[in-house]
Write a protein that holds these residues in place. Structure first.
Motif, PDB file in Angstrom:
ATOM      1  N   ASN A 106       9.728  -2.710  16.778  1.00 52.60           N
ATOM      2  CA  ASN A 106       8.985  -2.330  17.985  1.00 52.60           C
ATOM      3  C   ASN A 106       7.870  -1.341  17.669  1.00 52.60           C
ATOM      4  OD1 ASN A 106      10.543  -0.125  17.397  1.00 52.60           O
ATOM      5  ND2 ASN A 106      11.164   0.285  19.511  1.00 52.60           N
ATOM      6  N   ALA A 107       7.446  -1.317  16.401  1.00 53.41           N
ATOM      7  CA  ALA A 107       6.315  -0.492  15.974  1.00 53.41           C
ATOM      8  C   ALA A 107       5.169  -1.406  15.560  1.00 53.41           C
ATOM      9  CB  ALA A 107       6.746   0.428  14.833  1.00 53.41           C
ATOM     10  N   LEU A 108       4.117  -0.819  15.000  1.00 53.78           N
ATOM     11  CA  LEU A 108       2.960  -1.591  14.545  1.00 53.78           C
ATOM     12  C   LEU A 108       2.718  -1.354  13.065  1.00 53.78           C
ATOM     13  CD1 LEU A 108       0.316  -0.895  17.356  1.00 53.78           C
ATOM     14  CD2 LEU A 108       1.939  -2.798  17.213  1.00 53.78           C
ATOM     15  N   MET A 109       2.246  -2.369  12.386  1.00 52.53           N
ATOM     16  CA  MET A 109       1.704  -2.181  11.037  1.00 52.53           C
ATOM     17  C   MET A 109       0.424  -1.379  11.190  1.00 52.53           C
ATOM     18  SD  MET A 109       3.337  -3.735   8.388  1.00 52.53           S
ATOM     19  CE  MET A 109       2.281  -4.590   7.222  1.00 52.53           C
ATOM     20  N   ARG A 110       0.349  -0.238  10.501  1.00 50.61           N
ATOM     21  CA  ARG A 110      -0.782   0.679  10.664  1.00 50.61           C
ATOM     22  C   ARG A 110      -1.899   0.464   9.646  1.00 50.61           C
ATOM     23  NH1 ARG A 110      -0.962   3.087  15.613  1.00 50.61           N
ATOM     24  NH2 ARG A 110       1.156   3.533  16.295  1.00 50.61           N
ATOM     25  N   ARG A 111      -1.573  -0.098   8.504  1.00 51.13           N
ATOM     26  CA  ARG A 111      -2.580  -0.341   7.470  1.00 51.13           C
ATOM     27  C   ARG A 111      -1.949  -1.236   6.413  1.00 51.13           C
ATOM     28  NH1 ARG A 111      -1.481   2.609   2.821  1.00 51.13           N
ATOM     29  NH2 ARG A 111      -3.623   2.433   2.082  1.00 51.13           N
ATOM     30  N   LEU A 112      -2.761  -1.677   5.467  1.00 54.27           N
ATOM     31  CA  LEU A 112      -2.254  -2.352   4.286  1.00 54.27           C
ATOM     32  C   LEU A 112      -2.177  -1.358   3.134  1.00 54.27           C
ATOM     33  CD1 LEU A 112      -4.068  -5.816   4.269  1.00 54.27           C
ATOM     34  CD2 LEU A 112      -1.920  -5.158   5.372  1.00 54.27           C
ATOM     35  N   ARG A 113      -1.186  -1.538   2.270  1.00 56.72           N
ATOM     36  CA  ARG A 113      -1.082  -0.716   1.069  1.00 56.72           C
ATOM     37  C   ARG A 113      -2.156  -1.136   0.075  1.00 56.72           C
ATOM     38  NH1 ARG A 113       4.188  -2.513   1.698  1.00 56.72           N
ATOM     39  NH2 ARG A 113       3.894  -3.856  -0.127  1.00 56.72           N
ATOM     40  N   TYR A 114      -2.569  -0.209  -0.774  1.00 59.42           N
ATOM     41  CA  TYR A 114      -3.484  -0.590  -1.843  1.00 59.42           C
ATOM     42  C   TYR A 114      -2.788  -1.620  -2.724  1.00 59.42           C
ATOM     43  CZ  TYR A 114      -6.290   3.393  -0.403  1.00 59.42           C
ATOM     44  OH  TYR A 114      -7.044   4.267   0.332  1.00 59.42           O
ATOM     45  N   PRO A 115      -3.477  -2.676  -3.101  1.00 55.67           N
ATOM     46  CA  PRO A 115      -2.820  -3.773  -3.818  1.00 55.67           C
ATOM     47  C   PRO A 115      -2.493  -3.407  -5.258  1.00 55.67           C
ATOM     48  CG  PRO A 115      -5.171  -4.174  -3.641  1.00 55.67           C
ATOM     49  CD  PRO A 115      -4.894  -2.953  -2.821  1.00 55.67           C
ATOM     50  N   PRO A 116      -1.557  -4.120  -5.860  1.00 58.35           N
ATOM     51  CA  PRO A 116      -1.204  -3.852  -7.256  1.00 58.35           C
ATOM     52  C   PRO A 116      -2.408  -3.885  -8.186  1.00 58.35           C
ATOM     53  CG  PRO A 116       0.385  -5.354  -6.272  1.00 58.35           C
ATOM     54  CD  PRO A 116      -0.718  -5.180  -5.255  1.00 58.35           C
ATOM     55  N   LEU A 117      -3.344  -4.779  -7.904  1.00 54.92           N
ATOM     56  CA  LEU A 117      -4.518  -4.916  -8.756  1.00 54.92           C
ATOM     57  C   LEU A 117      -5.372  -3.657  -8.756  1.00 54.92           C
ATOM     58  CD1 LEU A 117      -5.439  -7.229 -10.513  1.00 54.92           C
ATOM     59  CD2 LEU A 117      -6.875  -8.016  -8.648  1.00 54.92           C
ATOM     60  N   ALA A 118      -5.441  -2.959  -7.628  1.00 52.75           N
ATOM     61  CA  ALA A 118      -6.215  -1.722  -7.566  1.00 52.75           C
ATOM     62  C   ALA A 118      -5.608  -0.656  -8.471  1.00 52.75           C
ATOM     63  CB  ALA A 118      -6.281  -1.223  -6.129  1.00 52.75           C
ATOM     64  N   TYR A 119      -4.286  -0.633  -8.512  1.00 57.61           N
ATOM     65  CA  TYR A 119      -3.616   0.325  -9.392  1.00 57.61           C
ATOM     66  C   TYR A 119      -3.743  -0.066 -10.856  1.00 57.61           C
ATOM     67  CZ  TYR A 119      -1.438   2.845  -5.498  1.00 57.61           C
ATOM     68  OH  TYR A 119      -1.224   3.606  -4.373  1.00 57.61           O
ATOM     69  N   SER A 120      -3.635  -1.352 -11.148  1.00 61.82           N
ATOM     70  CA  SER A 120      -3.651  -1.772 -12.551  1.00 61.82           C
ATOM     71  C   SER A 120      -5.040  -1.703 -13.171  1.00 61.82           C
ATOM     72  CB  SER A 120      -3.092  -3.191 -12.688  1.00 61.82           C
ATOM     73  OG  SER A 120      -3.909  -4.133 -12.020  1.00 61.82           O
ATOM     74  N   THR A 121      -6.094  -1.817 -12.372  1.00 64.04           N
ATOM     75  CA  THR A 121      -7.457  -1.803 -12.914  1.00 64.04           C
ATOM     76  C   THR A 121      -8.189  -0.492 -12.665  1.00 64.04           C
ATOM     77  OG1 THR A 121      -8.369  -2.764 -10.894  1.00 64.04           O
ATOM     78  CG2 THR A 121      -7.692  -4.297 -12.627  1.00 64.04           C
ATOM     79  N   ASN A 122      -7.701   0.316 -11.752  1.00 64.77           N
ATOM     80  CA  ASN A 122      -8.411   1.544 -11.355  1.00 64.77           C
ATOM     81  C   ASN A 122      -7.373   2.597 -10.945  1.00 64.77           C
ATOM     82  OD1 ASN A 122     -10.764   3.050 -10.823  1.00 64.77           O
ATOM     83  ND2 ASN A 122     -10.899   2.319  -8.710  1.00 64.77           N
ATOM     84  N   ASN A 123      -6.375   2.789 -11.820  1.00 61.92           N
ATOM     85  CA  ASN A 123      -5.170   3.516 -11.440  1.00 61.92           C
ATOM     86  C   ASN A 123      -5.428   4.952 -11.012  1.00 61.92           C
ATOM     87  OD1 ASN A 123      -2.141   3.739 -11.342  1.00 61.92           O
ATOM     88  ND2 ASN A 123      -2.609   5.318 -12.863  1.00 61.92           N
ATOM     89  N   ALA A 124      -6.158   5.712 -11.814  1.00 62.48           N
ATOM     90  CA  ALA A 124      -6.349   7.125 -11.503  1.00 62.48           C
ATOM     91  C   ALA A 124      -7.039   7.306 -10.165  1.00 62.48           C
ATOM     92  CB  ALA A 124      -7.144   7.802 -12.622  1.00 62.48           C
ATOM     93  N   ALA A 125      -8.084   6.503  -9.924  1.00 63.52           N
ATOM     94  CA  ALA A 125      -8.832   6.632  -8.681  1.00 63.52           C
ATOM     95  C   ALA A 125      -8.007   6.165  -7.483  1.00 63.52           C
ATOM     96  CB  ALA A 125     -10.133   5.841  -8.771  1.00 63.52           C
TER      97      ALA A 125
END
Length: 548
Positions: free
Chosen positions: A496-515
Motif C-alpha cells: 500500500n506504498a509507492l515505488m519512490r525511485r529506481l536504484r542505480y543499476p549494477p552497471l553504474a557501479y561496475s563502470t563508475n563505482n566511486a562516483a
C-alpha cells in the motif's frame, strides 16, 4: 546487447554518431560522401545538415531510450497499465538490475536504444563553438526536457560533467540539477525572445520545425511543470518560477495547435507502438474505476473494445486488471479478458496510426496552472476555471468531443465505480471504487480534495505516453489515489506504498563505482526504492493512502 560497451563517461566519436543516426532519420543525397572513411568527423568539419540530424536523434532517442523499460516501470507505477506477463517482476515492486542497466545506458550510451545524451552533448558543444546562439538555446530547452525525466527516475545524475572524457564522472545532486534547469531556461528565453523569426534546425526539428514562438511557449510550459514539481520542497522558488512562466515571452501553451508533439514516422515510431505487438500489459483497474464511473468520452480512444489486443469484441466496457497480482495468477492469455491500449497505439501492421508522442499539451498546462491557483499563485484564472479549461483541452484534443459533450462532462457529478469484469460481475478481489471524487469541481472542497480532482484529471490527460510524468506526479502528490498492489515482493516497499525511485543499476557501479557510490550519499537515504527524491517532500500526514 553488449552491455560491456556501456562507456557513457568516455569521449565519443562524432563519426559513430553520424553513422548511428543515419538509421532512422532521412538521409541526404551526399550522405555517402559525408560518410566515407576519411577520418573522424569532428566539431570542426560537421556541416549544418549533419548537425540537424544529430539534433533530431537527440530528440527521438532521448525520449525513447528503451521505452519498454519506461512502460514496465513508470507505466506500471503510474497505474496507467497493469502487467499481466508472469515473468515481469516490476509488477510486484521488484527492480531487475538488467532492466535498470538498459534504461540507464539507453540514455547515456550508443546502444541500440540510446545516443540521446551523446547527441545532445554534441549539438550543445557544436552550436556553442560555432556561435549558433539560437540553435544553442533550443538545445538548452531539450537538455531540460530530457534530463528532468532521467533525474526523476533516479535522483542525483551524471549531468554537468557528462562527456568530460574521464574514466570516472561525478553526479550532480537533484537540487543542483533542477536549479540549473531554471538557469538554462532563462538563458534560452533571452536568446529566443530576441530572435523570433529564426528557424533553428528547420525541418530537422521533430517538434516545431524551428518555430521559435512555439518553442518559447514550450519553454514556459516546461518551466511551469518543473515549478510545480518543487512546490513542496521549495514553495517560494516554485511560485516565482510558475509566475515567471505565465509572464514570459509568448506565455505558456494555451491551445492544442501549439502542443509539443514529437513527430512519428516509419523510421521514428511512436514509442508505445514499438511494444504493443505483444500482450505484456492491459489497462489498469484504477483506469477502469475512474473512466467507467465518469463515463469518460476518451474511453473509445484510450482503449479498444473489450477484450484482447486485437479481438475487438464489445462485451464489458473498459475492463481493468489490478496492479501487483501475484505471479501465479498472471499470464499473457489474460489479455482476452481485459482491455488493451487503444487501436491508434498499436503497430502500423495491426492498424495503428503511429501517433506523435506528446511532450506537453495545453491540457497539462491548464492543470498545472489550476494547482498553482489553488496554492494562491497568480496563474491568470481561478483553480476552477483552469481545471475546466484543462478538461476541455484534453477532450477536444484526444476525443474530438463537441462542446455539448464537454460541458456535460465538466458538470457531471458522476464518481468512480467499482471495477467490473466483462460479464458485469465484481472482480476477484471485490475491489471498491478507487476514490469518490466527482468530475465537477468542488468549490467548497479542501485543498487536498481539490488537488485530487486536478491531478486525477491531469493523469487522464497524460495517458498513454506521458507515463514518466504521471508517475512523478503520483509520487509528488499521491494522486490519483490508485489501488494498493495485491502483492509486493520488495521488503522495502509495502503493497500500500509507492515505488519512490529506481536504484542505480549494477552497471553504474561496475563502470563508475566511486562516483555512483558518492551519488548515493546525495540521496538523503539509502540507494533503495523507498528513498524519496529531493522534490518528493509532501508531508506524510497529508499523503493519501492507496485504496485496498
Amino acid at each position: 546487447m553488449m552491455l560491456n560497451r556501456f562507456n557513457f563517461y568516455k569521449k565519443i566519436s562524432v563519426a559513430m554518431i553520424a553513422v548511428f543516426m543515419a538509421g532512422f532519420v532521412a538521409c541526404t543525397d551526399n550522405f555517402d560522401e559525408i560518410n566515407r572513411p576519411k577520418g573522424r568527423l569532428t566539431l570542426d568539419n560537421v556541416d549544418n545538415n549533419m548537425l540537424g540530424y544529430a539534433f533530431a536523434q537527440s530528440q527521438y532517442r532521448g525520449m525513447t531510450s528503451w521505452y519498454q523499460g519506461n512502460n514496465l516501470f513508470a507505466g506500471e507505477y503510474s497505474q496507467f497499465y497493469s502487467i499481466i506477463h508472469a515473468n515481469f517482476p516490476s509488477a510486484n515492486f521488484e527492480e531487475p538490475g538488467s532492466w535498470s542497466n538498459l534504461l540507464f545506458s539507453g540514455f547515456y550510451s550508443n546502444t541500440s536504444f540510446g545516443a540521446g545524451a551523446n547527441q545532445l552533448d554534441f549539438t550543445e558543444k557544436f552550436t556553442a563553438k560555432n556561435s549558433m546562439a539560437v540553435e544553442n538555446a533550443i538545445v538548452k530547452i531539450w537538455k531540460v526536457q530530457l534530463y528532468h525525466r532521467q533525474t526523476d527516475y533516479w535522483g542525483p545524475m551524471i549531468y554537468s560533467k557528462f562527456g568530460n572524457g574521464e574514466t570516472s564522472v561525478p553526479y550532480d545532486s537533484q537540487k543542483d540539477i533542477y536549479m540549473d534547469f531554471f538557469k538554462l531556461l532563462d538563458e534560452a528565453s533571452t536568446v529566443l525572445a530576441a530572435n523570433k523569426s529564426a528557424k533553428p534546425f528547420g525541418t530537422n526539428d521533430l517538434v516545431y520545425s524551428g518555430d521559435v514562438p512555439k518553442y518559447l511557449k514550450f519553454l514556459n510550459s516546461l518551466r511551469l511543470r518543473l515549478a510545480l514539481r518543487i512546490s513542496y520542497i521549495d514553495p517560494a522558488r516554485a511560485k516565482l518560477e510558475a509566475e515567471k512562466s505565465i509572464s514570459g515571452p509568448e506565455g505558456v501553451i494555451l491551445n492544442n495547435v501549439d502542443n509539443a508533439m514529437l513527430k512519428s514516422t516509419l523510421n521514428n515510431l511512436n514509442k508505445l507502438s514499438t511494444i504493443t505487438y505483444i500482450s505484456e500489459f492491459v489497462m489498469s483497474a484504477t483506469m477502469a474505476s475512474i473512466m467507467n464511473g465518469y463515463e469518460d468520452p476518451r474511453i473509445p480512444v484510450y482503449t479498444q473494445p473489450c477484450c484482447g489486443r486485437l479481438q475487438q469484441i464489445k462485451t464489458g466496457g473498459l475492463v481493468g486488471f489490478r496492479n501487483g497480482v501475484p505471479v501465479a495468477q498472471r499470464g499473457t492469455n489474460l489479455d482476452t479478458r481485459y482491455s488493451y491500449a487503444g487501436m491508434r497505439w498499436l503497430p502500423i501492421a495491426n492498424g495503428g496510426t503511429n501517433e506523435p508522442d506528446a511532450l506537453i499539451e495545453a491540457a497539462e498546462v491548464f492543470f498545472l496552472r489550476a494547482e498553482g491557483a489553488l496554492r494562491g499563485w497568480n496563474m491568470g484564472g481561478t483553480a476552477e476555471q483552469l481545471y475546466n479549461s484543462g478538461i476541455r483541452a484534453s477532450l477536444q484534443f484526444r476525443a474530438g468531443s463537441s462542446d455539448v459533450v464537454i460541458n456535460d462532462y465538466i458538470n457531471s457529478t458522476k464518481r468512480p465505480i467499482a471495477p467490473k469484469l466483462s460479464n458485469g460481475s465484481a472482480d476477484a478481489y471485490n475491489s471498491p471504487a478507487v476514490t469518490d471524487i466527482p468530475v465537477k469541481f468542488e468549490t467548497a472542497g479542501t485543498f487536498e480534495r481539490q488537488q485530487e480532482q486536478i491531478i486525477t484529471q491531469k493523469w487522464l490527460a497524460l495517458f498513454p505516453i506521458n507515463d514518466v510524468e504521471a508517475w512523478a506526479e503520483r509520487r509528488r502528490t499521491g494522486y490519483p489515489r490508485g489501488y494498493a498492489i495485491l502483492e509486493s515482493k520488495n521488503p522495502r516497499v509495502a503493497k500500500n506504498a509507492l515505488m519512490r525511485r529506481l536504484r542505480y543499476p549494477p552497471l553504474a557501479y561496475s563502470t563508475n563505482n566511486a562516483a555512483t557510490t558518492a551519488a548515493a550519499t546525495l540521496l538523503g537515504g539509502p540507494d533503495e526504492n523507498d528513498t524519496r527524491l529531493w522534490w518528493d517532500a509532501k508531508p506524510l500526514a497529508s499523503y493519501p493512502v492507496p485504496t485496498n
